[in-house]
Design an enzyme around this catalytic site. Structure first.
Site, PDB file in Angstrom:
ATOM      1  N   HIS A  68      68.729-103.261  -8.109  1.00 18.67           N
ATOM      2  CA  HIS A  68      68.428-102.886  -6.729  1.00 18.67           C
ATOM      3  C   HIS A  68      68.555-101.387  -6.485  1.00 18.67           C
ATOM      4  O   HIS A  68      67.656-100.759  -5.934  1.00 18.67           O
ATOM      5  CB  HIS A  68      69.327-103.640  -5.751  1.00 18.67           C
ATOM      6  CG  HIS A  68      68.976-103.336  -4.318  1.00 18.67           C
ATOM      7  ND1 HIS A  68      67.740-103.647  -3.786  1.00 18.67           N
ATOM      8  CD2 HIS A  68      69.678-102.728  -3.321  1.00 18.67           C
ATOM      9  CE1 HIS A  68      67.694-103.251  -2.523  1.00 18.67           C
ATOM     10  NE2 HIS A  68      68.854-102.682  -2.222  1.00 18.67           N
ATOM     11  N   HIS A 110      68.041 -90.190   1.395  1.00 19.71           N
ATOM     12  CA  HIS A 110      68.751 -91.424   1.730  1.00 19.71           C
ATOM     13  C   HIS A 110      69.139 -92.149   0.438  1.00 19.71           C
ATOM     14  O   HIS A 110      68.311 -92.334  -0.453  1.00 19.71           O
ATOM     15  CB  HIS A 110      67.850 -92.313   2.594  1.00 19.71           C
ATOM     16  CG  HIS A 110      68.592 -93.385   3.327  1.00 19.71           C
ATOM     17  ND1 HIS A 110      69.713 -93.130   4.087  1.00 19.71           N
ATOM     18  CD2 HIS A 110      68.382 -94.722   3.413  1.00 19.71           C
ATOM     19  CE1 HIS A 110      70.150 -94.253   4.629  1.00 19.71           C
ATOM     20  NE2 HIS A 110      69.370 -95.241   4.220  1.00 19.71           N
ATOM     21  N   HIS A 111      70.382 -92.546   0.335  1.00 22.89           N
ATOM     22  CA  HIS A 111      70.940 -93.215  -0.855  1.00 22.89           C
ATOM     23  C   HIS A 111      70.951 -92.292  -2.084  1.00 22.89           C
ATOM     24  O   HIS A 111      70.973 -92.780  -3.223  1.00 22.89           O
ATOM     25  CB  HIS A 111      70.168 -94.494  -1.199  1.00 22.89           C
ATOM     26  CG  HIS A 111      70.210 -95.531  -0.119  1.00 22.89           C
ATOM     27  ND1 HIS A 111      71.380 -95.913   0.486  1.00 22.89           N
ATOM     28  CD2 HIS A 111      69.223 -96.275   0.452  1.00 22.89           C
ATOM     29  CE1 HIS A 111      71.116 -96.856   1.393  1.00 22.89           C
ATOM     30  NE2 HIS A 111      69.830 -97.082   1.398  1.00 22.89           N
ATOM     31  N   HIS A 128      72.013-105.885   0.892  1.00 23.75           N
ATOM     32  CA  HIS A 128      71.885-106.704   2.096  1.00 23.75           C
ATOM     33  C   HIS A 128      72.110-108.189   1.820  1.00 23.75           C
ATOM     34  O   HIS A 128      72.047-108.998   2.749  1.00 23.75           O
ATOM     35  CB  HIS A 128      70.529-106.477   2.756  1.00 23.75           C
ATOM     36  CG  HIS A 128      70.450-105.189   3.510  1.00 23.75           C
ATOM     37  ND1 HIS A 128      70.898-105.047   4.805  1.00 23.75           N
ATOM     38  CD2 HIS A 128      69.999-103.964   3.136  1.00 23.75           C
ATOM     39  CE1 HIS A 128      70.723-103.801   5.207  1.00 23.75           C
ATOM     40  NE2 HIS A 128      70.171-103.120   4.207  1.00 23.75           N
ATOM     41  N   TYR A 152      67.385-109.267   5.474  1.00 24.89           N
ATOM     42  CA  TYR A 152      68.033-108.326   6.388  1.00 24.89           C
ATOM     43  C   TYR A 152      68.686-109.047   7.573  1.00 24.89           C
ATOM     44  O   TYR A 152      68.838-108.478   8.664  1.00 24.89           O
ATOM     45  CB  TYR A 152      67.047-107.258   6.877  1.00 24.89           C
ATOM     46  CG  TYR A 152      66.735-106.241   5.813  1.00 24.89           C
ATOM     47  CD1 TYR A 152      67.373-105.021   5.761  1.00 24.89           C
ATOM     48  CD2 TYR A 152      65.798-106.525   4.818  1.00 24.89           C
ATOM     49  CE1 TYR A 152      67.105-104.102   4.765  1.00 24.89           C
ATOM     50  CE2 TYR A 152      65.525-105.627   3.809  1.00 24.89           C
ATOM     51  CZ  TYR A 152      66.179-104.415   3.790  1.00 24.89           C
ATOM     52  OH  TYR A 152      65.906-103.517   2.793  1.00 24.89           O
ATOM     53  N   ASP A 158      62.924-104.938  -0.830  1.00 30.97           N
ATOM     54  CA  ASP A 158      63.358-104.577   0.521  1.00 30.97           C
ATOM     55  C   ASP A 158      62.353-105.070   1.569  1.00 30.97           C
ATOM     56  O   ASP A 158      61.890-104.317   2.406  1.00 30.97           O
ATOM     57  CB  ASP A 158      63.551-103.064   0.616  1.00 30.97           C
ATOM     58  CG  ASP A 158      64.596-102.550  -0.353  1.00 30.97           C
ATOM     59  OD1 ASP A 158      65.656-102.131   0.095  1.00 30.97           O
ATOM     60  OD2 ASP A 158      64.351-102.578  -1.584  1.00 30.97           O
ATOM     61  N   ASP A 209      67.231-107.066  -1.552  1.00 32.21           N
ATOM     62  CA  ASP A 209      67.181-106.940  -0.098  1.00 32.21           C
ATOM     63  C   ASP A 209      66.080-107.832   0.456  1.00 32.21           C
ATOM     64  O   ASP A 209      64.924-107.418   0.561  1.00 32.21           O
ATOM     65  CB  ASP A 209      67.019-105.486   0.340  1.00 32.21           C
ATOM     66  CG  ASP A 209      68.328-104.720   0.276  1.00 32.21           C
ATOM     67  OD1 ASP A 209      69.344-105.302  -0.156  1.00 32.21           O
ATOM     68  OD2 ASP A 209      68.345-103.537   0.654  1.00 32.21           O
ATOM     69  N   HIS A 222      66.048-100.450  -2.776  1.00 31.40           N
ATOM     70  CA  HIS A 222      67.109 -99.762  -2.038  1.00 31.40           C
ATOM     71  C   HIS A 222      66.595 -98.587  -1.212  1.00 31.40           C
ATOM     72  O   HIS A 222      66.834 -98.528  -0.007  1.00 31.40           O
ATOM     73  CB  HIS A 222      68.206 -99.321  -2.997  1.00 31.40           C
ATOM     74  CG  HIS A 222      69.513 -99.024  -2.348  1.00 31.40           C
ATOM     75  ND1 HIS A 222      70.062 -99.820  -1.371  1.00 31.40           N
ATOM     76  CD2 HIS A 222      70.404 -97.998  -2.541  1.00 31.40           C
ATOM     77  CE1 HIS A 222      71.226 -99.308  -0.985  1.00 31.40           C
ATOM     78  NE2 HIS A 222      71.452 -98.210  -1.673  1.00 31.40           N
ATOM     79  N   VAL A 223      65.927 -97.642  -1.832  1.00 32.28           N
ATOM     80  CA  VAL A 223      65.314 -96.525  -1.105  1.00 32.28           C
ATOM     81  C   VAL A 223      63.989 -97.025  -0.541  1.00 32.28           C
ATOM     82  O   VAL A 223      63.119 -97.488  -1.280  1.00 32.28           O
ATOM     83  CB  VAL A 223      65.091 -95.318  -2.027  1.00 32.28           C
ATOM     84  CG1 VAL A 223      64.386 -94.197  -1.268  1.00 32.28           C
ATOM     85  CG2 VAL A 223      66.415 -94.825  -2.592  1.00 32.28           C
ATOM     86  N   HIS A 224      63.806 -96.898   0.761  1.00 31.00           N
ATOM     87  CA  HIS A 224      62.653 -97.497   1.438  1.00 31.00           C
ATOM     88  C   HIS A 224      61.429 -96.588   1.329  1.00 31.00           C
ATOM     89  O   HIS A 224      60.947 -96.015   2.314  1.00 31.00           O
ATOM     90  CB  HIS A 224      62.985 -97.787   2.891  1.00 31.00           C
ATOM     91  CG  HIS A 224      64.102 -98.767   3.039  1.00 31.00           C
ATOM     92  ND1 HIS A 224      64.767 -98.986   4.225  1.00 31.00           N
ATOM     93  CD2 HIS A 224      64.681 -99.617   2.137  1.00 31.00           C
ATOM     94  CE1 HIS A 224      65.701 -99.909   4.051  1.00 31.00           C
ATOM     95  NE2 HIS A 224      65.670-100.297   2.787  1.00 31.00           N
TER      96      HIS A 224
END
Length: 468
Positions: free
Chosen positions: A319, A328-329, A235, A200, A168, A197, A356-358
């Site tokens: 991912h 989130h997610h 993304h 972006y 990401d 990712d 995926h999870v930032h």
């Protein structure tokens, strides 16, 4: 005397608790309370020096390499020329050799909405020597550009090797910090395992593909010199039927080549490679993966092929994480977990890396394969045959960090923190590997979290249950 010892012990415990104020102990493992520096999470401007276009007419740019075969004797060189196709050839030679060879590639281009790409070249160099340094050139005339790479050692059970882990990434100031920290890490990763990712670009109106070009130039400083092993994320989908873009992964598939045919895959989105003592399986979280789909069929045939006596470390890249305790997610990877976790446990996968999870998170060795809807065994349990799950979607993209976590911390979660950073997996031999996570705010050699990994295959008996 006894009271003095009790008081001394209490003071020591109190001191430890005070010094440990940067972490919070929960039902699970550790949730870090580290407060990171604030950045605005904006992309670097188009005129940033990291996006600089090489001078000269039709100069090659966006140069990067990846593995070009199953075992590591091949390298795929990719680059873009802006004005005309130019040469499709790569000139290469071994260090300390005057003998130069040439490999011929091919060129592609694509259109996306109102954008037309440059001329994207892919050239596979084959039959290289293991563990050797090579120089290579792309371009013509006064705009020739030269780079180098080192091939991996021949696959073997006790061959040490060091991988970097990034996910990401994007192209913000934090992204630049992540890549800089990786480049200056004293452990010196030899290959990056990238968990999806990339640019972006899809966060811009009409998925502005100019941001694919800037990202390609941004990573060139690393990816032109060491392989980046590509994993596609959400993304990379670029699926926007309302503007006429009804085919998924169009920019990604044109720009990034993978050696998928070498592992009998039918798609560049899922494939496998050997590298030193590791066998790496790349999966696609955003392609069909249900029973009897091409990805399911490929993985079903691929796992039994892995020779753990040759490549004892079995690593899976995807991912979307199967285990994540961030809000989130949350549970987006549950369907894939239900499908494939029994296979991972049966074949004793050592570690699964996802993005995926930032943020960053590391699990205990757990599985949840016993649950059958009616038996109420719906909580993950300790399982020494299970992989460690590591989420490392903390490269630095413009969407920012995922800071909200489920509470209390689940028992399967060993460590979690919302900071940007990268990972290093340092394989020592067939039984031991060392993983460290480095946050961007720390010194280049500092690890915020670490773990010694003991190889599952060499500690437990071989799998005996057939896949179903």
């Amino acid at each position: 005397m006894g009271m003095k010892r009790v008081c001394t012990g209490f003071l020591c415990l109190l001191t430890v608790l005070i010094l440990s104020s940067s972490v919070q102990l929960c039902d699970g493992g550790i949730t870090s309370n580290y407060v990171r520096k604030y950045n605005s999470n904006v992309d670097m401007p188009l005129n940033s020096d990291v996006f600089r276009v090489p001078p000269g007419y039709n100069a090659p740019h966006q140069v990067y390499i990846t593995q070009g075969d199953l075992e590591g004797k091949g390298v795929i060189v990719s680059w873009t020329t802006p004005d005309e196709p130019g040469s499709n050839s790569v000139l290469y030679w071994a260090e300390n050799s005057n003998v130069k060879s040439s490999a011929e590639g091919f060129v592609v281009s694509y259109k996306y909405y109102n954008y037309t790409s440059g001329y994207i070249h892919h050239c596979t160099i084959k039959d290289l020597e293991f563990d050797a340094k090579y120089y290579y050139e792309v371009g013509l005339g006064n705009t020739t550009r030269q780079f180098w790479f080192v091939t991996p050692p021949k696959p073997g059970p006790d061959v040490p090797y060091t991988f970097g882990l990034i996910g990401d990434l994007g192209q913000t100031y934090d992204s630049n910090s992540t890549l800089t920290h990786y480049e200056l890490n004293p452990l010196k990763g030899q290959t990056i395992l990238f968990v999806g990712d990339l640019s972006y670009a899809d966060n811009y109106p009409f998925h502005n593909n100019i941001r694919w070009d800037t990202w390609g130039r941004f990573i060139e400083r690393s990816a032109a010199y060491q392989p980046w092993i590509w994993t596609a994320g959400n993304h990379e989908l670029d699926f926007v039927p309302e503007i006429g873009e009804s085919k998924p992964f169009v920019p990604y598939k044109h720009r990034f080549s993978t050696p998928y045919r070498a592992s009998d895959s039918t798609s560049p989105l899922w494939y496998s490679i050997k590298r030193a003592s590791a066998y790496i399986i790349v999966m696609s979280s955003y392609s069909a993966f249900g029973t009897y789909t091409p990805q399911w069929k490929w993985l079903k045939n691929e796992l039994p092929k892995v020779n753990r006596s040759e490549t004892p470390w079995l690593i899976v890249l995807m991912h979307c994480p199967m285990y994540s305790s961030y809000v989130h997610h949350y549970m987006e990877g549950e369907t894939m977990r239900v499908m494939y976790e029994p296979w991972f446990v049966n074949y004793k996968v050592d570690v699964v890396f996802a993005g995926h999870v930032h943020a960053y998170e590391r699990s205990e060795r757990v599985s949840n394969v016993a649950y059958n809807i009616i038996n109420r065994k719906c909580s993950p349990v300790r399982d020494e045959s299970a992989p460690v799950y590591i989420t490392i979607g903390d490269g630095g993209n413009q969407e920012g960090l995922a800071t909200e976590m489920t509470q209390p911390q689940p028992r399967y979660s060993a460590y979690r923190e919302a900071s940007f950073g990268h990972g290093i997996l340092d394989i020592k031999n067939r039984t031991h590997a060392y993983f460290g996570w480095h946050r961007n705010d720390d010194g280049y050699a500092v690890e915020a979290d670490s773990l010694w990994l003991l190889n599952r295959y060499w500690k437990l008996e071989e799998p005996s249950v057939a896949l179903s």
